[in-house]
Design a protein around this motif. Structure first.
Motif, PDB file in Angstrom:
ATOM      1  N   GLY A 109      14.642 -18.063  29.917  1.00  0.00           N
ATOM      2  CA  GLY A 109      14.538 -16.915  30.817  1.00  0.00           C
ATOM      3  C   GLY A 109      15.678 -15.949  30.546  1.00  0.00           C
ATOM      4  N   PRO A 110      15.456 -14.651  30.832  1.00  0.00           N
ATOM      5  CA  PRO A 110      16.482 -13.645  30.532  1.00  0.00           C
ATOM      6  C   PRO A 110      17.820 -13.916  31.225  1.00  0.00           C
ATOM      7  CG  PRO A 110      14.693 -12.725  31.869  1.00  0.00           C
ATOM      8  CD  PRO A 110      14.230 -14.056  31.375  1.00  0.00           C
ATOM      9  N   ALA A 111      17.789 -14.448  32.446  1.00  0.00           N
ATOM     10  CA  ALA A 111      19.036 -14.698  33.172  1.00  0.00           C
ATOM     11  C   ALA A 111      19.716 -15.981  32.706  1.00  0.00           C
ATOM     12  CB  ALA A 111      18.764 -14.759  34.675  1.00  0.00           C
ATOM     13  N   GLY A 112      19.026 -16.763  31.893  1.00  0.00           N
ATOM     14  CA  GLY A 112      19.592 -18.035  31.445  1.00  0.00           C
ATOM     15  C   GLY A 112      20.392 -17.925  30.170  1.00  0.00           C
ATOM     16  N   ALA A 113      20.120 -16.884  29.400  1.00  0.00           N
ATOM     17  CA  ALA A 113      20.691 -16.765  28.055  1.00  0.00           C
ATOM     18  C   ALA A 113      22.212 -16.770  28.045  1.00  0.00           C
ATOM     19  CB  ALA A 113      20.161 -15.512  27.379  1.00  0.00           C
ATOM     20  N   ALA A 114      22.832 -16.131  29.051  1.00  0.00           N
ATOM     21  CA  ALA A 114      24.284 -15.991  29.052  1.00  0.00           C
ATOM     22  C   ALA A 114      24.985 -17.170  29.721  1.00  0.00           C
ATOM     23  CB  ALA A 114      24.666 -14.689  29.747  1.00  0.00           C
ATOM     24  N   LEU A 115      24.224 -18.109  30.238  1.00  0.00           N
ATOM     25  CA  LEU A 115      24.831 -19.219  30.992  1.00  0.00           C
ATOM     26  C   LEU A 115      25.375 -20.298  30.061  1.00  0.00           C
ATOM     27  CD1 LEU A 115      22.125 -19.637  33.764  1.00  0.00           C
ATOM     28  CD2 LEU A 115      24.295 -18.398  33.928  1.00  0.00           C
ATOM     29  N   ASP A 116      26.374 -21.018  30.540  1.00  0.00           N
ATOM     30  CA  ASP A 116      26.945 -22.143  29.801  1.00  0.00           C
ATOM     31  C   ASP A 116      27.121 -23.312  30.752  1.00  0.00           C
ATOM     32  OD1 ASP A 116      28.176 -23.814  28.036  1.00  0.00           O
ATOM     33  OD2 ASP A 116      30.138 -22.848  28.201  1.00  0.00           O
ATOM     34  N   PRO A 117      26.340 -24.384  30.654  1.00  0.00           N
ATOM     35  CA  PRO A 117      25.268 -24.558  29.671  1.00  0.00           C
ATOM     36  C   PRO A 117      24.052 -23.710  30.004  1.00  0.00           C
ATOM     37  CG  PRO A 117      25.247 -26.359  31.241  1.00  0.00           C
ATOM     38  CD  PRO A 117      26.449 -25.516  31.577  1.00  0.00           C
ATOM     39  N   THR A 118      23.244 -23.436  28.997  1.00  0.00           N
ATOM     40  CA  THR A 118      21.991 -22.723  29.233  1.00  0.00           C
ATOM     41  C   THR A 118      21.009 -23.683  29.912  1.00  0.00           C
ATOM     42  OG1 THR A 118      21.307 -23.353  27.023  1.00  0.00           O
ATOM     43  CG2 THR A 118      22.192 -21.132  27.278  1.00  0.00           C
ATOM     44  N   PRO A 119      20.019 -23.159  30.639  1.00  0.00           N
ATOM     45  CA  PRO A 119      19.045 -24.058  31.273  1.00  0.00           C
ATOM     46  C   PRO A 119      18.311 -24.891  30.221  1.00  0.00           C
ATOM     47  CG  PRO A 119      18.809 -21.809  32.065  1.00  0.00           C
ATOM     48  CD  PRO A 119      19.737 -21.753  30.908  1.00  0.00           C
ATOM     49  N   LYS A 120      18.098 -26.140  30.569  1.00  0.00           N
ATOM     50  CA  LYS A 120      17.469 -27.069  29.636  1.00  0.00           C
ATOM     51  C   LYS A 120      15.960 -26.846  29.545  1.00  0.00           C
ATOM     52  CE  LYS A 120      19.888 -30.972  29.558  1.00  0.00           C
ATOM     53  NZ  LYS A 120      20.384 -31.964  30.467  1.00  0.00           N
ATOM     54  N   ASN A 121      15.377 -27.434  28.524  1.00  0.00           N
ATOM     55  CA  ASN A 121      13.925 -27.418  28.385  1.00  0.00           C
ATOM     56  C   ASN A 121      13.332 -28.385  29.411  1.00  0.00           C
ATOM     57  OD1 ASN A 121      11.263 -28.220  27.518  1.00  0.00           O
ATOM     58  ND2 ASN A 121      11.692 -27.145  25.615  1.00  0.00           N
ATOM     59  N   LEU A 122      12.677 -27.861  30.419  1.00  0.00           N
ATOM     60  CA  LEU A 122      12.197 -28.713  31.514  1.00  0.00           C
ATOM     61  C   LEU A 122      11.060 -29.666  31.119  1.00  0.00           C
ATOM     62  CD1 LEU A 122      12.469 -26.376  34.641  1.00  0.00           C
ATOM     63  CD2 LEU A 122      14.013 -28.197  33.913  1.00  0.00           C
TER      64      LEU A 122
END
Ligand code: HEC
Length: 133
Positions: free
Chosen positions: A72-85
């Motif tokens: 998702g667009p809001a997930g790209a900058a996160l650390d860690p990024t959201p996992k593959n559900l």
């Protein structure tokens, strides 16, 4: 004697670091579901995923992506990024998903949804995650 103690300390520390890194493999260890949530079973019927799609779209998709692939667009900058559900869901029970959505994941951007979503909505989201590939 002092040297031996120091050697043991180094050994113990490396064991802790190794354990924290999942033994150096890329797959992170799956956490154990706490007693409060272990064995939780959805009270909802087979059609829960339909409502879950709406819950997911509104609350989760921005980070986890439309198919829950963590893109998702809001997930790209996160650390860690959201996992593959769907990948995670293949390895865990409903109680795990229900627990994580309720309480969030410490040290990540995944917040606790308990109190934000109703219990029913959380189970609906779990049902929807089960339909993702
Ligand atoms: C602000 C971005 C964001 C939103 C919104 C969000 N998540 Fe997450 N989610 C994350 C991140 C980051 C992680 C942690 C990924 C990791 O540890 O690899 C995560 C982890 C998870 C996990 C558990 C992964 C694990 O490793 O245990 C589940 C299940 C999950 N999210 C479901 C949801 C659901 C369902 C919603 C909507 C109700 C949602 N998330 C909303 C960012 C988000």
């Amino acid at each position: 004697m002092k040297k031996v103690f120091f050697g043991l300390l180094v050994l113990a520390l490396s064991a802790i670091v190794l354990a924290a890194c999942g033994g150096g493999s890329s797959a992170t260890a799956i956490a154990t579901v706490p007693a409060d949530y272990a064995g939780a079973v959805s009270p909802l019927g087979a059609d829960a995923a339909t409502a879950g799609a709406e819950v997911f779209k509104t609350n989760c998709e921005s980070c986890h992506g439309p198919q829950g692939h963590g893109d998702g667009p809001a997930g790209a900058a996160l650390d860690p990024t959201p996992k593959n559900l769907p990948e995670l869901a293949a390895q865990v029970g409903d109680d795990f998903l229900y627990w994580r959505i309720n309480t969030g994941k410490e040290g990540t951007a995944m917040v606790a949804w308990k109190g934000v979503l109703t219990d029913e909505q959380i189970w609906q989201a779990v049902a929807y995650i089960r339909t993702l590939k």
